[in-house]
Write an enzyme that holds these catalytic residues in place. Structure first.
Site, mmCIF file in Angstrom:
data_model
loop_
_atom_site.group_PDB
_atom_site.id
_atom_site.type_symbol
_atom_site.label_atom_id
_atom_site.label_comp_id
_atom_site.label_asym_id
_atom_site.label_seq_id
_atom_site.Cartn_x
_atom_site.Cartn_y
_atom_site.Cartn_z
ATOM 1 C CE LYS A 186 1.565 10.244 -12.257
ATOM 2 N NZ LYS A 186 2.137 9.071 -11.793
ATOM 3 C CE1 TYR B 14 -1.919 10.807 -12.828
ATOM 4 C CE2 TYR B 14 -1.768 12.520 -14.481
ATOM 5 C CZ TYR B 14 -1.467 11.264 -13.973
ATOM 6 O OH TYR B 14 -1.008 10.230 -14.676
ATOM 7 C CB THR C 121 -11.389 5.249 -20.830
ATOM 8 O OG1 THR C 121 -10.768 4.538 -19.846
ATOM 9 C CG2 THR C 121 -11.641 6.666 -20.741
ATOM 10 C CG ASP D 76 -1.875 1.373 1.142
ATOM 11 O OD1 ASP D 76 -1.788 2.146 0.194
ATOM 12 O OD2 ASP D 76 -2.736 1.198 2.077
HETATM 13 N N1 NAP Z 1 -2.983 5.272 -18.475
HETATM 14 C C1 NAP Z 1 -2.480 6.385 -18.968
HETATM 15 O O1 NAP Z 1 -2.996 7.139 -19.694
HETATM 16 C C2 NAP Z 1 -1.296 7.166 -18.181
HETATM 17 C C3 NAP Z 1 -0.729 8.466 -18.630
HETATM 18 C C4 NAP Z 1 0.172 8.752 -18.046
HETATM 19 C C5 NAP Z 1 0.837 8.265 -16.757
HETATM 20 N N2 NAP Z 1 0.349 7.036 -16.311
HETATM 21 C C6 NAP Z 1 0.560 6.616 -14.978
HETATM 22 O O2 NAP Z 1 1.010 5.203 -15.377
HETATM 23 C C7 NAP Z 1 0.941 4.729 -14.087
HETATM 24 C C8 NAP Z 1 0.121 3.089 -14.297
HETATM 25 O O3 NAP Z 1 -1.289 3.840 -14.571
HETATM 26 P P1 NAP Z 1 -2.304 2.741 -15.367
HETATM 27 O O4 NAP Z 1 -2.858 3.730 -16.240
HETATM 28 O O5 NAP Z 1 -1.617 1.528 -15.390
HETATM 29 O O6 NAP Z 1 -3.536 2.626 -13.912
HETATM 30 P P2 NAP Z 1 -3.919 1.627 -13.492
HETATM 31 O O7 NAP Z 1 -4.421 0.343 -14.402
HETATM 32 O O8 NAP Z 1 -5.313 2.164 -12.500
HETATM 33 O O9 NAP Z 1 -2.843 0.882 -12.407
HETATM 34 C C9 NAP Z 1 -2.682 1.625 -11.168
HETATM 35 C C10 NAP Z 1 -2.092 0.478 -10.288
HETATM 36 O O10 NAP Z 1 -1.726 1.211 -9.270
HETATM 37 C C11 NAP Z 1 -1.818 0.182 -8.069
HETATM 38 N N3 NAP Z 1 -2.186 0.936 -6.774
HETATM 39 C C12 NAP Z 1 -2.948 2.060 -6.637
HETATM 40 N N4 NAP Z 1 -3.031 2.600 -5.494
HETATM 41 C C13 NAP Z 1 -2.348 1.836 -4.803
HETATM 42 C C14 NAP Z 1 -1.948 1.810 -3.516
HETATM 43 N N5 NAP Z 1 -2.532 2.757 -2.584
HETATM 44 N N6 NAP Z 1 -0.860 0.934 -3.082
HETATM 45 C C15 NAP Z 1 -0.312 0.075 -4.003
HETATM 46 N N7 NAP Z 1 -0.651 0.166 -5.332
HETATM 47 C C16 NAP Z 1 -1.524 0.864 -5.731
HETATM 48 C C17 NAP Z 1 -3.272 -0.489 -8.510
HETATM 49 O O11 NAP Z 1 -3.479 -1.862 -7.974
HETATM 50 P P3 NAP Z 1 -4.394 -2.183 -6.720
HETATM 51 O O12 NAP Z 1 -5.524 -1.529 -7.136
HETATM 52 O O13 NAP Z 1 -4.308 -3.633 -6.693
HETATM 53 O O14 NAP Z 1 -3.497 -1.459 -5.596
HETATM 54 C C18 NAP Z 1 -2.685 -0.557 -9.892
HETATM 55 O O15 NAP Z 1 -1.868 -1.973 -10.235
HETATM 56 C C19 NAP Z 1 0.483 5.467 -12.760
HETATM 57 O O16 NAP Z 1 1.491 6.155 -12.368
HETATM 58 C C20 NAP Z 1 -0.164 6.697 -13.850
HETATM 59 O O17 NAP Z 1 -0.406 8.002 -13.176
HETATM 60 C C21 NAP Z 1 -0.860 6.378 -17.084
#
Ligand code: NAP
Length: 265
Positions: A176, A172, A210, A70
């Site tokens: 970042k 956010y 989405t 966490d």
């Molecule tokens: N997708 C995009 O368009 C995008 C764009 C720019 C940057 N990003 C960045 O890329 C990264 C991954 O994003 P994603 O799109 O893959 O999102 P995602 O599918 O929601 O993945 C987020 C991950 O973080 C974990 N997480 C969330 N809260 C947590 C906590 N309190 N403790 C431990 N783990 C936690 C979640 O697992 P659990 O729920 O099991 O904890 C999940 O595995 C993030 O840093 C995001 O800001 C994404």
């Protein structure tokens, strides 16, 4: 006389390395976990949902591990790094990827929302990096990859979100942006220890769901990208492989943006 050089195959090889990927079972985290496993690393997938992490770790193949983490608790973050070192004997690669935080419009965002985003998205990255660095500096170095975002570099287009369920919250963007700069600071301090610290900043990679739930937002986002499309999650694999491996051995303090040209307009 020809000087011998390592081959690209050798440079990208991660055999014998241990990688901790926070949020490694999530949408992009899963692609990053796969990339590191494919190159030979033993991957530890960690987040709150242990069952999901276990599923992904076993899908990666034999020897990969899942741990409950966490990121809102520094104790949990330090505990997981200690567990990785205890169970795998080392940690060579850290991917600080997990993030969750409040998603509200700018007029509804509160100071508490900022506190959550900064704790989860910045403080936890530092705590994990510091714990890994302590091990890496005494054991041949390592690579730390902080996942930021194109929104850590540029503001968003308000018209892309107007009138939709989507939003691009100020907490956010602040978190970042902080990750991008924290990365530079850690990189210069830890370079002498053989520990490289870089950012990987994804552009728009909306989850496929989405496209169904907020189609008008995704459509508008496509028009903001020079490539005219959203990222496919496997398109972060090459970037993470480069930063994690010896192929990136002279790269530190960098922010590798994978955004289809979004920030190049
Ligand atoms: N997708 C995009 O368009 C995008 C764009 C720019 C940057 N990003 C960045 O890329 C990264 C991954 O994003 P994603 O799109 O893959 O999102 P995602 O599918 O929601 O993945 C987020 C991950 O973080 C974990 N997480 C969330 N809260 C947590 C906590 N309190 N403790 C431990 N783990 C936690 C979640 O697992 P659990 O729920 O099991 O904890 C999940 O595995 C993030 O840093 C995001 O800001 C994404």
């Amino acid at each position: 006389m020809t000087l011998s050089m390592p081959s690209l195959r050798d440079l990208f090889c991660l055999e014998g390395k241990v990688a901790l990927v926070t949020g490694g079972a999530g949408y992009l985290g899963r692609a990053m976990s796969e990339a590191l496993a494919e190159l030979g690393a033993r991957v530890v997938v960690a987040s709150r949902n242990l069952e999901h992490c276990q599923e992904v770790a076993s899908e990666l193949g034999e020897g990969h591990l899942a741990l409950r983490l966490d990121i809102s608790s520094a104790e949990s973050v330090r505990g997981v790094v200690a567990q990785v070192i205890g169970e795998c004997g080392r940690v060579d690669i850290l991917v600080n990827n997990a993030y969750s935080g409040p998603l509200k419009r700018i007029d509804e965002t509160t100071e508490e929302d900022f506190a959550v985003s900064l704790a989860n998205g910045v403080t936890s990255y530092f705590v994990a990096a510091q714990a890994c660095w302590r091990f890496m500096r005494d054991h041949g170095g390592g690579s730390i990859i902080n996942v930021a975002s194109m929104y850590g570099i540029v503001g968003s287009y308000p018209d892309a979100y107007a009138g939709t369920e989507g939003c691009s919250p100020p907490n956010y963007h602040a978190a970042k942006g902080a990750v991008v700069h924290l990365t530079r600071h850690l990189a210069v301090y830890w370079a002498q220890d053989g520990v490289r610290v870089n950012c990987l900043s994804p552009g728009p990679f909306p989850h496929p769901s989405t496209e169904k739930t907020i189609p008008e937002m995704v459509q508008r986002l496509k028009t903001k990208s020079p490539m005219g499309r959203m990222g496919r999650r496997w398109e972060v694999k090459g970037a993470v492989a480069l930063l994690a491996s010896e192929a990136g051995s002279y790269i530190t303090g960098h922010n590798l943006v994978v955004d289809g040209g979004w920030t190049a307009w």
